[in-house]
Design an enzyme around this catalytic site. Structure first.
Site, PDB file in Angstrom:
ATOM      1  CD  GLU A  48      -2.940  -1.193   0.300  1.00 51.83           C
ATOM      2  OE1 GLU A  48      -3.103  -0.218  -0.464  1.00 51.83           O
ATOM      3  OE2 GLU A  48      -3.595  -2.243   0.211  1.00 51.83           O
ATOM      4  CG  ASN A  52      -0.727   5.399  -0.818  1.00 54.27           C
ATOM      5  OD1 ASN A  52      -1.606   5.107  -1.618  1.00 54.27           O
ATOM      6  ND2 ASN A  52      -0.950   5.496   0.482  1.00 54.27           N
ATOM      7  NE  ARG A 106      -5.017   2.587  -6.081  1.00 53.13           N
ATOM      8  CZ  ARG A 106      -4.538   1.369  -5.944  1.00 53.13           C
ATOM      9  NH1 ARG A 106      -4.542   0.526  -6.937  1.00 53.13           N
ATOM     10  NH2 ARG A 106      -4.062   0.977  -4.791  1.00 53.13           N
TER      11      ARG A 106
END
Lengths: 148, 111
Positions: A48, A52, A106
């Site tokens: 994650e 990002n 997303r």
């Protein structure tokens, strides 16, 4: 004295490196003998944070991402840093289902996943300077319990 | 990541074998959407017994397909999710809109 260890890697913000990053971290953490579940938690949180950095930190341009891992006893600390756009409103970014790029399909669950799977998540970010995510997790002691 | 697509009546069965992350999600999305558009698909069943890894990109893929299928008046189901995948799906409330089945056959019966 507590067992201590440290590693640092640097790689380009290419989406191919998402799996590279989580496998390297998982492999480093493996020396603490985590459960499969703990390992999956850590891999997911790393994935994650790196995603990002690629999507939001650098808008998919190829720049530098740095990961540092520290082991201190049974505690693992993972620092994932980019030097890109930065997050303007950290509280908003932390909200479940919030995404600054809804057109990308997303889910907006990145920080929620990190916070659920790790014990602590700290976000430091400055506009146009970058974002630093610090995550900590304590690996449960199993077989070694009797030594203390 | 290896994607296997099967069509049964008007249901698309999607086997996601391997790792689903932001990198692989792009291809998965594209391949599924192409199949929906070209094969007269109404429903989707995701068969996840061979999924080795999934992060929140998987939520985006499933919700995105759910939106597309809903417009066609169809349903979406998932089969054989492991505990880790369940935790991620639950976090996002996916099971409020998508049904989970224990077998592919049960899922197909309910489509």
């Amino acid at each position: 004295m507590n067992f201590q260890n440290y590693m640092k890697i640097e790689f380009l913000s290419k989406s191919q490196n998402e799996s590279f990053a989580r496998v390297v971290v998982a492999s480093f953490v493996s020396q603490l003998d985590p459960t499969i579940e703990e390992l999956a938690d850590i891999k997911t949180a790393v994935s994650e944070a790196v995603t990002n950095a690629i999507i939001h930190g650098y808008d998919n341009s190829n720049e530098k991402i740095v990961i540092e891992c520290k082991i201190n006893g049974n505690n693992i600390e993972i620092i994932i840093e980019d030097f890109g756009n930065g997050i303007e409103d950290i509280e908003l970014a932390r909200q479940p289902l919030y995404t600054s790029k809804p057109e990308l399909e997303r889910s907006g669950m990145g920080f929620t996943v990190m916070e659920t799977f790790m014990d602590e998540v700290f976000i430091k970010s400055e506009k146009n300077k970058g974002t630093k995510i610090e995550m900590r997790k304590r690996i449960r002691i199993r077989a070694k319990e009797n030594e203390e | 990541m290896q994607l296997k697509l099967e069509v049964e009546n008007n249901t698309l069965i999607v086997y996601i074998n391997g790792e689903l992350d932001h990198h692989s999600a792009e291809d998965v999305r594209e391949d599924i959407d192409t199949a929906i558009d070209s094969k007269n698909i109404k429903n989707i069943v995701f068969e996840l017994s061979n999924m080795k890894f999934m992060d929140s990109s998987g939520i985006g893929v499933v919700i995105g397909r759910y939106k597309k299928i809903s417009k066609l008046g169809g349903r979406v189901g998932v089969v054989n999710t492991n505990a880790h995948v369940d935790r991620i799906f639950q976090m996002a409330g996916i099971y409020k809109i998508i049904d989970k089945y224990s077998t592919k056959e049960k899922a197909l019966e309910n489509m």
